[in-house]
Structures are given as C-alpha cells and as structure tokens.
Design a protein around this motif. Structure first.
Motif, PDB file in Angstrom:
ATOM      1  N   HIS A  64      34.500-114.664 -50.607  1.00  7.75           N
ATOM      2  CA  HIS A  64      33.454-114.809 -49.603  1.00  7.75           C
ATOM      3  C   HIS A  64      33.471-113.644 -48.613  1.00  7.75           C
ATOM      4  O   HIS A  64      32.412-113.115 -48.251  1.00  7.75           O
ATOM      5  N   VAL A  65      34.647-113.256 -48.183  1.00 14.07           N
ATOM      6  CA  VAL A  65      34.740-112.133 -47.243  1.00 14.07           C
ATOM      7  C   VAL A  65      34.287-110.846 -47.913  1.00 14.07           C
ATOM      8  O   VAL A  65      33.567-110.034 -47.314  1.00 14.07           O
ATOM      9  N   ASP A  66      34.693-110.637 -49.166  1.00 14.87           N
ATOM     10  CA  ASP A  66      34.245-109.441 -49.891  1.00 14.87           C
ATOM     11  C   ASP A  66      32.718-109.383 -49.949  1.00 14.87           C
ATOM     12  O   ASP A  66      32.112-108.326 -49.722  1.00 14.87           O
ATOM     13  N   ALA A  67      32.087-110.503 -50.267  1.00 18.34           N
ATOM     14  CA  ALA A  67      30.627-110.528 -50.367  1.00 18.34           C
ATOM     15  C   ALA A  67      29.981-110.268 -49.011  1.00 18.34           C
ATOM     16  O   ALA A  67      28.978-109.549 -48.913  1.00 18.34           O
ATOM     17  N   ALA A  68      30.558-110.828 -47.953  1.00 17.90           N
ATOM     18  CA  ALA A  68      30.012-110.602 -46.615  1.00 17.90           C
ATOM     19  C   ALA A  68      30.181-109.153 -46.196  1.00 17.90           C
ATOM     20  O   ALA A  68      29.277-108.554 -45.582  1.00 17.90           O
ATOM     21  N   VAL A  69      31.323-108.568 -46.490  1.00 19.33           N
ATOM     22  CA  VAL A  69      31.554-107.156 -46.161  1.00 19.33           C
ATOM     23  C   VAL A  69      30.569-106.267 -46.902  1.00 19.33           C
ATOM     24  O   VAL A  69      29.997-105.318 -46.320  1.00 19.33           O
ATOM     25  N   LEU A  70      30.347-106.559 -48.175  1.00 19.48           N
ATOM     26  CA  LEU A  70      29.406-105.757 -48.951  1.00 19.48           C
ATOM     27  C   LEU A  70      27.980-105.912 -48.413  1.00 19.48           C
ATOM     28  O   LEU A  70      27.231-104.932 -48.286  1.00 19.48           O
ATOM     29  N   GLY A  71      27.604-107.135 -48.058  1.00 24.06           N
ATOM     30  CA  GLY A  71      26.284-107.349 -47.481  1.00 24.06           C
ATOM     31  C   GLY A  71      26.118-106.631 -46.151  1.00 24.06           C
ATOM     32  O   GLY A  71      25.093-105.980 -45.901  1.00 24.06           O
ATOM     33  N   LEU A  72      27.117-106.728 -45.289  1.00 24.09           N
ATOM     34  CA  LEU A  72      27.048-106.069 -43.984  1.00 24.09           C
ATOM     35  C   LEU A  72      26.940-104.558 -44.134  1.00 24.09           C
ATOM     36  O   LEU A  72      26.131-103.905 -43.452  1.00 24.09           O
ATOM     37  N   ARG A  95      25.832-102.798 -46.700  1.00 23.90           N
ATOM     38  CA  ARG A  95      24.540-102.383 -47.269  1.00 23.90           C
ATOM     39  C   ARG A  95      23.426-102.486 -46.224  1.00 23.90           C
ATOM     40  O   ARG A  95      22.564-101.604 -46.142  1.00 23.90           O
ATOM     41  N   LEU A  96      23.434-103.542 -45.418  1.00 25.20           N
ATOM     42  CA  LEU A  96      22.439-103.633 -44.354  1.00 25.20           C
ATOM     43  C   LEU A  96      22.633-102.505 -43.349  1.00 25.20           C
ATOM     44  O   LEU A  96      21.656-101.901 -42.870  1.00 25.20           O
ATOM     45  N   GLY A  97      23.896-102.200 -43.026  1.00 20.99           N
ATOM     46  CA  GLY A  97      24.166-101.116 -42.097  1.00 20.99           C
ATOM     47  C   GLY A  97      23.687 -99.772 -42.606  1.00 20.99           C
ATOM     48  O   GLY A  97      23.200 -98.931 -41.835  1.00 20.99           O
ATOM     49  N   LEU A  98      23.819 -99.552 -43.907  1.00 21.10           N
ATOM     50  CA  LEU A  98      23.367 -98.289 -44.492  1.00 21.10           C
ATOM     51  C   LEU A  98      21.846 -98.254 -44.609  1.00 21.10           C
ATOM     52  O   LEU A  98      21.218 -97.210 -44.398  1.00 21.10           O
ATOM     53  N   ARG A  99      21.260 -99.382 -44.902  1.00 20.65           N
ATOM     54  CA  ARG A  99      19.813 -99.425 -45.120  1.00 20.65           C
ATOM     55  C   ARG A  99      19.047 -99.434 -43.798  1.00 20.65           C
ATOM     56  O   ARG A  99      18.072 -98.704 -43.621  1.00 20.65           O
ATOM     57  N   HIS A 100      19.488-100.279 -42.843  1.00 24.85           N
ATOM     58  CA  HIS A 100      18.701-100.465 -41.620  1.00 24.85           C
ATOM     59  C   HIS A 100      19.543-100.454 -40.345  1.00 24.85           C
ATOM     60  O   HIS A 100      19.036-100.812 -39.276  1.00 24.85           O
ATOM     61  N   GLY A 101      20.814-100.077 -40.463  1.00 28.55           N
ATOM     62  CA  GLY A 101      21.683-100.127 -39.306  1.00 28.55           C
ATOM     63  C   GLY A 101      22.214 -98.771 -38.887  1.00 28.55           C
ATOM     64  O   GLY A 101      21.574 -97.741 -39.094  1.00 28.55           O
ATOM     65  N   HIS A 102      23.415 -98.771 -38.350  1.00 27.82           N
ATOM     66  CA  HIS A 102      23.974 -97.569 -37.746  1.00 27.82           C
ATOM     67  C   HIS A 102      24.680 -96.659 -38.746  1.00 27.82           C
ATOM     68  O   HIS A 102      25.225 -95.623 -38.365  1.00 27.82           O
ATOM     69  N   LEU A 103      24.663 -97.035 -40.024  1.00 25.48           N
ATOM     70  CA  LEU A 103      25.244 -96.169 -41.047  1.00 25.48           C
ATOM     71  C   LEU A 103      24.198 -95.269 -41.694  1.00 25.48           C
ATOM     72  O   LEU A 103      24.550 -94.351 -42.436  1.00 25.48           O
ATOM     73  N   GLY A 104      22.914 -95.543 -41.451  1.00 26.87           N
ATOM     74  CA  GLY A 104      21.851 -94.808 -42.125  1.00 26.87           C
ATOM     75  C   GLY A 104      20.839 -94.230 -41.164  1.00 26.87           C
ATOM     76  O   GLY A 104      21.074 -94.141 -39.956  1.00 26.87           O
ATOM     77  N   GLY A 105      19.693 -93.860 -41.694  1.00 27.51           N
ATOM     78  CA  GLY A 105      18.690 -93.165 -40.903  1.00 27.51           C
ATOM     79  C   GLY A 105      17.440 -93.964 -40.616  1.00 27.51           C
ATOM     80  O   GLY A 105      16.425 -93.384 -40.175  1.00 27.51           O
ATOM     81  N   ASP A 106      17.457 -95.278 -40.845  1.00 24.61           N
ATOM     82  CA  ASP A 106      16.279 -96.109 -40.601  1.00 24.61           C
ATOM     83  C   ASP A 106      16.695 -97.300 -39.739  1.00 24.61           C
ATOM     84  O   ASP A 106      16.618 -98.449 -40.152  1.00 24.61           O
ATOM     85  N   LEU A 107      17.128 -97.000 -38.518  1.00 23.93           N
ATOM     86  CA  LEU A 107      17.697 -98.033 -37.651  1.00 23.93           C
ATOM     87  C   LEU A 107      16.655 -99.075 -37.265  1.00 23.93           C
ATOM     88  O   LEU A 107      15.575 -98.754 -36.780  1.00 23.93           O
ATOM     89  N   HIS A 108      16.995-100.335 -37.492  1.00 21.70           N
ATOM     90  CA  HIS A 108      16.227-101.471 -36.997  1.00 21.70           C
ATOM     91  C   HIS A 108      17.040-102.076 -35.849  1.00 21.70           C
ATOM     92  O   HIS A 108      18.175-102.509 -36.050  1.00 21.70           O
ATOM     93  N   ASP A 109      16.446-102.112 -34.676  1.00 22.74           N
ATOM     94  CA  ASP A 109      17.213-102.511 -33.496  1.00 22.74           C
ATOM     95  C   ASP A 109      17.691-103.959 -33.561  1.00 22.74           C
ATOM     96  O   ASP A 109      18.713-104.300 -32.962  1.00 22.74           O
TER      97      ASP A 109
END
Length: 348
Positions: free
Chosen positions: A59-67, A69-83
C-alpha cells in the motif's frame, strides 16, 4: 473493471519515466526528503496497531508511486504546477483529514483494509488533471484516467486483479465517486440524470449503479466500494469542516489554479473579475449548494466544523464583494490578498 471506463486511457510519458516505487522514492527524496517518511507514517496510521508488514508495504509503495507521478505531472517535480491538485492535496487528505477521521471515529470503526483503501485513494484520485474527453456516463475524464493509472500502479506494486479484486473495485468506485460537478444548480441535464444533481458523484453512485448493473448490491465488493466511495468523497471535500484557515487556504489554491489553467496572469486586470466571483459567490455556492456529506462518517467527523464555518463563509463573501463594490479590482492578486486578509481576521 466494473464501470468500464479505464480502457479509454493509456499510459503517458510520466508513467514510463517513473515505472515503479523504487524510482518514485528516489525522485521524491531528491526533491523533498521528508515526503516519503510522512507518507509511510500516514500508511502506518491507516494500517493500525497490528499491520501485516507485507501488505502495508504494498500500500505504501502504491501511494508513493501515485504521489511521485502526480508531483511530476502537476506538482513541484514538473513544469505544469497545479496549485491545488498536487502533492499538497495528497498529503492533506492522507495525513490531516484521514488521520483526523481515524482519531475521531477510532481505528476499530472500520477494518484496517478499509482505512488502507482510503489511504490509497488520497494518493491516486487526482493523478490526471488535463484529460480532453469524458467517457460515457457521469464519471469525469480526469477520474476515469486516474482509475486506469491506479490499476496499473496497483499491478506494478504487487497487487493482483484476481487475488486483490476488492482493492481494485474499491479504488475504482472511490475515484469515480470523487467526480465533482461544480455547475450551478439546477443545470439542464438534471432532469435526465439522477446523478447530475451537482457536487460529488458519490452521493448518486448507487443510483447510477442501479441502472447500469442492477445486481451490483449482491456483490459484497461493490457494496463495500460504494460505501467507501461516499466516505472518500467526504474526505476529499472535508475542507468545509476543517478550520476556517484551512478552508480559506484551499479556496485560494483552487483560485490560483483556475487562473493559471485559464492563462490569466494574477497581476493583470483581466483576472480580477473571475477571482472575485470565485472567492465570493463561488464559495457560497460550493459551501451551501454543491457540498453535501455523502457518508454518515463524514458528517459525524466534519459536520460540526461545517456548521461552525457557515456564518464565516457568508461574512467573508459579503465583505469581499463590498470591498470592490465601488471600483473593480486592479488584478486577481488584489482579490486574493483581500480575501486572505478577511479570512485571517475570521479565523483569528
């Protein structure tokens, strides 16, 4: 799996770039070393006093992977930040809201597997935010794409569609139920769709299933998923019953995200009217018309806070409109600043 919406949405470059939990841990640790330990602690809290080590790890592995990917897609790891729809929202649901529900209800209120399913929901329900089409029916395109990716995340982290069918179904129904119809009430389709009543789909998901799968209630996994979907929707929108400061902060983040996605700079005059509308009349509509608790647990935990916040929402909205009654706002940022000041005074 049950709703038939996931097959419309294939993997994208973000999934290819972060194929597993190990890659996700490395990426998150490079950017914010505290995120993975915080998520692990939230998972352990959901698992309770006697977790199965291997199952908690999946469960933790899946949550880490989800977090990640969201960070890279729309968060602070990528270039399309959603506030709003970024790592911040994952953590506020996984840590603060789910944690508060566990404390308020007691861990024994639900089986550990249910708390862990809600923990996975927090990390995976907003994975996709820019889908260009909706599938047939009331489930949104972003939610359907998030369901598809969540299935692939579960598989990558050791879950089986056969052995762990209950988990797949629960996540599918929870994410589908988080579809939020923000259109003003009533809207034209309301007469034709039982589920088009505004707000979270979770409140009408059972009605839709009655029409699509009349035998759904005979399947314990579907009954569990529908029930958890209602609680998940309440956690997703629990800002209504948190402190006034948290409620105001979520409104500000959503407002900034809306303007960014619309291509309106907050320092320009064109962003003034939409920001004013969203942070005044828009908040009244969300709080008093669109939001309804979908589960008895959600209302029990967050209902008293919503009742307490109601007068403040009205006061701040009225004061914000009055602030700009005689002259339009110079910019969206001017509206955000005014709203923040009024909300801080209300919270204090």
């Amino acid at each position: 799996m049950i709703l038939g919406v996931a097959h419309h949405y294939a993997a994208d470059a973000v999934e290819t770039g972060l194929p597993d939990a190990a890659a996700a841990r490395r990426r998150l640790s490079e950017n914010d070393p505290g995120l993975v330990p915080r998520l692990e602690a939230a998972g352990a809290r959901a698992a309770g006093p006697a977790p199965g080590t291997a199952d908690l790890r999946r469960h933790v592995d899946a949550a880490v992977l989800g977090l990640a990917r969201l960070g890279l897609r729309h968060g602070h790891l990528g270039g399309d930040l959603h506030d709003y729809h970024c790592e911040t929202h994952v953590m506020e649901v996984a840590e603060r809201r789910l944690g508060h529900a566990i404390d308020a209800l007691g861990h024994a209120w639900l089986p550990a597997a249910d708390w862990l399913a809600l923990f996975l929901f927090s990390a995976c329900h907003d994975l996709r935010q820019r889908e260009s089409f909706d599938p047939p029916g009331p489930v949104g395109g972003n939610e359907a794409a998030s369901i598809a990716e969540t299935f692939r995340i579960l598989t990558a982290c050791g879950f089986s569609e056969v052995a762990d069918r209950d988990t797949f179904i629960a996540l599918e129904l929870m994410i589908a139920g988080s579809t939020f119809d923000a259109r003003p009430l009533p809207h034209p389709e309301a007469a034709d769709l039982a589920t088009a009543a505004g707000g979270a789909l979770a409140r009408g998901l059972g009605l839709w299933l009655d029409g699509e799968r009349p035998d759904w209630a005979s399947d314990p996994a579907l009954r569990r998923g529908e029930r958890l979907g209602r609680l998940a929707a309440d956690l997703d929108t629990a800002n209504v019953g948190e402190s006034f400061g948290h409620l105001a902060d979520s409104a500000l983040r959503l407002c900034r995200e809306r303007e960014r996605r619309a291509g309106r700079a907050l320092d320009r005059a064109e962003s003034g009217p939409p920001c004013l509308g969203f942070l005044s009349r828009g908040q009244l509509a969300y709080f008093f018309e669109l939001h309804r608790f979908a589960s008895r647990e959600g209302e029990r935990v967050y209902g008293p806070g919503k009742l307490a916040n109601g007068p403040g929402v009205r006061r701040v909205s009225a004061a914000l409109l009055q602030r700009f009654e005689t002259s339009p706002p110079a910019s969206g940022q001017a509206v955000l600043d005014a709203f923040a000041g009024l909300a801080a005074a209300e919270d204090g």
